[in-house]
Design an enzyme around this catalytic site. Sequence first.
Site, PDB file in Angstrom:
ATOM      1  N   LYS A   1     -86.477   3.121  18.244  1.00 29.81           N
ATOM      2  CA  LYS A   1     -85.158   2.122  18.397  1.00 29.81           C
ATOM      3  C   LYS A   1     -84.536   3.635  17.718  1.00 29.81           C
ATOM      4  O   LYS A   1     -83.235   4.043  18.050  1.00 29.81           O
ATOM      5  CB  LYS A   1     -84.998   1.464  17.678  1.00 29.81           C
ATOM      6  CG  LYS A   1     -85.652   0.168  18.261  1.00 29.81           C
ATOM      7  CD  LYS A   1     -84.784  -0.384  19.874  1.00 29.81           C
ATOM      8  CE  LYS A   1     -85.971  -1.144  20.137  1.00 29.81           C
ATOM      9  NZ  LYS A   1     -85.033  -1.799  22.085  1.00 29.81           N
TER      10      LYS A   1
ATOM     11  N   TYR B   1     -91.543   0.325  15.651  1.00 28.28           N
ATOM     12  CA  TYR B   1     -90.216  -0.388  15.999  1.00 28.28           C
ATOM     13  C   TYR B   1     -88.885   0.731  15.843  1.00 28.28           C
ATOM     14  O   TYR B   1     -88.508   0.437  17.118  1.00 28.28           O
ATOM     15  CB  TYR B   1     -90.094  -2.181  16.098  1.00 28.28           C
ATOM     16  CG  TYR B   1     -89.100  -2.853  17.114  1.00 28.28           C
ATOM     17  CD1 TYR B   1     -88.858  -3.356  18.173  1.00 28.28           C
ATOM     18  CD2 TYR B   1     -87.955  -2.493  16.000  1.00 28.28           C
ATOM     19  CE1 TYR B   1     -88.547  -3.912  18.532  1.00 28.28           C
ATOM     20  CE2 TYR B   1     -86.843  -3.475  16.986  1.00 28.28           C
ATOM     21  CZ  TYR B   1     -86.925  -3.766  17.812  1.00 28.28           C
ATOM     22  OH  TYR B   1     -86.736  -4.525  18.547  1.00 28.28           O
TER      23      TYR B   1
ATOM     24  N   SER C   1     -81.623  -0.449  18.169  1.00 25.64           N
ATOM     25  CA  SER C   1     -81.088  -2.204  17.023  1.00 25.64           C
ATOM     26  C   SER C   1     -80.849  -1.503  15.941  1.00 25.64           C
ATOM     27  O   SER C   1     -81.324  -0.892  15.679  1.00 25.64           O
ATOM     28  CB  SER C   1     -83.264  -2.355  17.178  1.00 25.64           C
ATOM     29  OG  SER C   1     -83.161  -3.080  15.943  1.00 25.64           O
TER      30      SER C   1
END
Length: 273
Positions: free
Chosen positions: A157, A153, A140
């Site tokens: 990533k 998150y 991401s």
Amino acid sequence: MSERLKDKVVLITGAASGIGAQAARQFVAEGARVVISDVNIDAGSKLARELGATFVTVDVSVEGQVRSAVSLAVEQHGRLDCMINNAGMVGAVGSILDTRADDWHRTLSVLLDSVFYGIKHAGAQMRRQGSGGSIISLSSLAGVAGGVGPHAYSVAKAGVIALTRGAASELAQYGIRVNAVAPGLVVTPLVDKVYGGRDKAEQGAVANSPLGSAAMPEEIAEALCYLASDEARHVNAHTLVVDSGVSVAGSSASAQFHARPAGFLGTMPKQYQ
């Protein structure tokens, strides 16, 4: 379509909706034989019937289930040519000062541990076959540029990118290419939930894009198809960023995550329920 993936056997995790579902559609259109995996049995089975693909229920936070999905693909089609580690969620949100350790670990189990399992078991199968292969994982923009997404998150990533590079350096000797795709804000059902509806999600995507347009799952699926194809035969250990230039121009998208009350967005892995 060009059928540049003709007869390649592809396993896609988290393929019942969003980027994964669109990838399944485009891979099939390009001639691939696709195995769809997801925890959403109804949506995954429906898509498999629509595409003439195979569906298998997989909780990617459980290594044995990822291993079994690889085995099923081989049992059904005789081989595995491409593994797409796509399954994801938002996970832990809110201030790092208030984030619960359980929520942190739940997030990493789905977003990072699952990629380790996918690379491990798909890579082992491809090595046994002796004819190479392609493993592609979804990172991401949050893993490329600091402060763009929720803390757990973003860490997961970024870990996907590091794992991609490390695995690529080891598996290249077997003809196995390992790459990642790092999307920016893409309008998916998951993003709809974050923004409170499709219209708001599209408006948010446009507002955060230097190009002034909203990225759609089809465009990320095209990047995946390219990396899986022979056109990318010399692309290895690479993270393809598809973010409209946000990583250079900047974005304020993360503010909504850090300002939320600490909590968890997504389906919790079974071992934490």
